[in-house]
Design a protein around this motif. Structure first.
Motif, mmCIF file in Angstrom:
data_model
loop_
_atom_site.group_PDB
_atom_site.id
_atom_site.type_symbol
_atom_site.label_atom_id
_atom_site.label_comp_id
_atom_site.label_asym_id
_atom_site.label_seq_id
_atom_site.Cartn_x
_atom_site.Cartn_y
_atom_site.Cartn_z
ATOM 1 N N LYS A 104 -29.856 45.113 48.689
ATOM 2 C CA LYS A 104 -30.523 46.028 49.626
ATOM 3 C C LYS A 104 -30.240 47.494 49.316
ATOM 4 O O LYS A 104 -31.088 48.345 49.553
ATOM 5 C CB LYS A 104 -30.164 45.703 51.069
ATOM 6 C CG LYS A 104 -28.721 45.874 51.419
ATOM 7 C CD LYS A 104 -28.478 45.468 52.861
ATOM 8 C CE LYS A 104 -27.014 45.627 53.237
ATOM 9 N NZ LYS A 104 -26.789 45.231 54.634
ATOM 10 N N TYR A 105 -29.083 47.810 48.765
ATOM 11 C CA TYR A 105 -28.754 49.209 48.456
ATOM 12 C C TYR A 105 -29.533 49.703 47.236
ATOM 13 O O TYR A 105 -30.042 50.817 47.228
ATOM 14 C CB TYR A 105 -27.241 49.359 48.239
ATOM 15 C CG TYR A 105 -26.448 48.937 49.441
ATOM 16 C CD1 TYR A 105 -26.448 49.698 50.613
ATOM 17 C CD2 TYR A 105 -25.728 47.746 49.433
ATOM 18 C CE1 TYR A 105 -25.731 49.304 51.733
ATOM 19 C CE2 TYR A 105 -25.006 47.336 50.556
ATOM 20 C CZ TYR A 105 -25.023 48.119 51.693
ATOM 21 O OH TYR A 105 -24.324 47.732 52.808
ATOM 22 N N GLU A 106 -29.596 48.865 46.216
ATOM 23 C CA GLU A 106 -30.342 49.238 45.015
ATOM 24 C C GLU A 106 -31.835 49.352 45.328
ATOM 25 O O GLU A 106 -32.500 50.288 44.866
ATOM 26 C CB GLU A 106 -30.108 48.202 43.911
ATOM 27 C CG GLU A 106 -30.729 48.570 42.583
ATOM 28 C CD GLU A 106 -30.430 47.561 41.492
ATOM 29 O OE1 GLU A 106 -30.655 47.930 40.318
ATOM 30 O OE2 GLU A 106 -30.007 46.427 41.769
ATOM 31 N N ALA A 142 -32.443 52.543 47.287
ATOM 32 C CA ALA A 142 -32.398 53.710 46.401
ATOM 33 C C ALA A 142 -33.673 53.797 45.574
ATOM 34 O O ALA A 142 -34.247 54.885 45.406
ATOM 35 C CB ALA A 142 -31.179 53.632 45.489
ATOM 36 N N THR A 143 -34.145 52.670 45.069
ATOM 37 C CA THR A 143 -35.376 52.640 44.272
ATOM 38 C C THR A 143 -36.568 53.081 45.110
ATOM 39 O O THR A 143 -37.385 53.888 44.667
ATOM 40 C CB THR A 143 -35.612 51.236 43.683
ATOM 41 O OG1 THR A 143 -34.472 50.860 42.895
ATOM 42 C CG2 THR A 143 -36.861 51.186 42.830
ATOM 43 N N ILE A 144 -36.648 52.589 46.330
ATOM 44 C CA ILE A 144 -37.744 52.964 47.228
ATOM 45 C C ILE A 144 -37.690 54.459 47.541
ATOM 46 O O ILE A 144 -38.716 55.141 47.545
ATOM 47 C CB ILE A 144 -37.712 52.102 48.507
ATOM 48 C CG1 ILE A 144 -38.165 50.670 48.168
ATOM 49 C CG2 ILE A 144 -38.567 52.707 49.614
ATOM 50 C CD1 ILE A 144 -37.972 49.666 49.284
ATOM 51 N N ILE A 198 -40.526 48.143 36.103
ATOM 52 C CA ILE A 198 -39.535 47.227 36.668
ATOM 53 C C ILE A 198 -40.294 45.970 37.075
ATOM 54 O O ILE A 198 -41.228 46.040 37.883
ATOM 55 C CB ILE A 198 -38.843 47.841 37.900
ATOM 56 C CG1 ILE A 198 -38.086 49.105 37.516
ATOM 57 C CG2 ILE A 198 -37.912 46.832 38.557
ATOM 58 C CD1 ILE A 198 -37.527 49.878 38.704
ATOM 59 N N ARG A 199 -39.909 44.847 36.502
ATOM 60 C CA ARG A 199 -40.606 43.604 36.825
ATOM 61 C C ARG A 199 -40.477 43.305 38.313
ATOM 62 O O ARG A 199 -39.451 43.600 38.934
ATOM 63 C CB ARG A 199 -40.045 42.436 36.018
ATOM 64 C CG ARG A 199 -40.282 42.570 34.531
ATOM 65 C CD ARG A 199 -39.803 41.386 33.740
ATOM 66 N NE ARG A 199 -38.464 40.967 34.152
ATOM 67 C CZ ARG A 199 -37.952 39.774 33.885
ATOM 68 N NH1 ARG A 199 -38.636 38.886 33.207
ATOM 69 N NH2 ARG A 199 -36.737 39.466 34.280
ATOM 70 N N VAL A 200 -41.524 42.706 38.884
ATOM 71 C CA VAL A 200 -41.537 42.387 40.311
ATOM 72 C C VAL A 200 -40.344 41.503 40.660
ATOM 73 O O VAL A 200 -39.663 41.720 41.669
ATOM 74 C CB VAL A 200 -42.878 41.718 40.709
ATOM 75 C CG1 VAL A 200 -42.838 41.240 42.144
ATOM 76 C CG2 VAL A 200 -44.031 42.687 40.492
ATOM 77 N N LYS A 201 -40.069 40.528 39.820
ATOM 78 C CA LYS A 201 -38.938 39.628 40.049
ATOM 79 C C LYS A 201 -37.634 40.421 40.154
ATOM 80 O O LYS A 201 -36.809 40.170 41.025
ATOM 81 C CB LYS A 201 -38.852 38.619 38.914
ATOM 82 C CG LYS A 201 -37.701 37.667 38.988
ATOM 83 C CD LYS A 201 -37.699 36.727 37.788
ATOM 84 C CE LYS A 201 -36.473 35.850 37.794
ATOM 85 N NZ LYS A 201 -36.409 34.981 36.618
ATOM 86 N N ASP A 202 -37.454 41.388 39.263
ATOM 87 C CA ASP A 202 -36.244 42.209 39.290
ATOM 88 C C ASP A 202 -36.194 43.074 40.548
ATOM 89 O O ASP A 202 -35.128 43.258 41.140
ATOM 90 C CB ASP A 202 -36.162 43.084 38.042
ATOM 91 C CG ASP A 202 -36.005 42.278 36.768
ATOM 92 O OD1 ASP A 202 -35.493 41.133 36.840
ATOM 93 O OD2 ASP A 202 -36.412 42.773 35.702
ATOM 94 N N PHE A 203 -37.343 43.604 40.956
ATOM 95 C CA PHE A 203 -37.392 44.419 42.166
ATOM 96 C C PHE A 203 -37.036 43.578 43.391
ATOM 97 O O PHE A 203 -36.217 43.989 44.220
ATOM 98 C CB PHE A 203 -38.774 45.047 42.335
ATOM 99 C CG PHE A 203 -38.891 45.916 43.555
ATOM 100 C CD1 PHE A 203 -38.421 47.215 43.539
ATOM 101 C CD2 PHE A 203 -39.457 45.430 44.717
ATOM 102 C CE1 PHE A 203 -38.513 48.019 44.671
ATOM 103 C CE2 PHE A 203 -39.556 46.227 45.849
ATOM 104 C CZ PHE A 203 -39.085 47.521 45.822
ATOM 105 N N ILE A 204 -37.630 42.422 43.499
ATOM 106 C CA ILE A 204 -37.392 41.537 44.652
ATOM 107 C C ILE A 204 -35.929 41.111 44.717
ATOM 108 O O ILE A 204 -35.360 41.000 45.798
ATOM 109 C CB ILE A 204 -38.321 40.305 44.589
ATOM 110 C CG1 ILE A 204 -39.792 40.736 44.657
ATOM 111 C CG2 ILE A 204 -37.996 39.297 45.686
ATOM 112 C CD1 ILE A 204 -40.200 41.454 45.924
ATOM 113 N N ASN A 205 -35.308 40.893 43.565
ATOM 114 C CA ASN A 205 -33.930 40.399 43.529
ATOM 115 C C ASN A 205 -32.865 41.492 43.620
ATOM 116 O O ASN A 205 -31.674 41.188 43.593
ATOM 117 C CB ASN A 205 -33.706 39.569 42.262
ATOM 118 C CG ASN A 205 -34.435 38.252 42.316
ATOM 119 O OD1 ASN A 205 -34.606 37.664 43.376
ATOM 120 N ND2 ASN A 205 -34.894 37.792 41.165
#
Length: 63
Positions: free
Chosen positions: A29-31, A34-36, A19-26
């Motif tokens: 908060k719920y997504e 869940a990812t974390i 998952i690109r950092v940009k995609d993770f940062i953007n």
């Protein structure tokens, strides 16, 4: 984990989940939450598997 927790999760998401950092940062908060949570579960599973392998390796050395 040391340092900024979100940066550490972004690093893990990039290298392990692709998952690109940009995609993770953007992520909203719920997504992101869940990812974390899924990253935490995967890390615990990896730690458990590593511990089991280490234990099996010790048993083999004793024989």
């Amino acid at each position: 984990m040391e340092g900024d927790a979100e940066a550490n999760y972004a690093y893990y998401a990039l290298h392990k989940l692709h998952i690109r950092v940009k995609d993770f940062i953007n992520m909203d908060k719920y997504e992101k939450a869940a990812t974390i949570a899924m990253i935490d579960l995967r890390i615990e599973k990896e730690k458990k598997e590593a511990k089991e392998l280490k234990s099996k390796a010790r048993v083999r050395k004793r024989k």
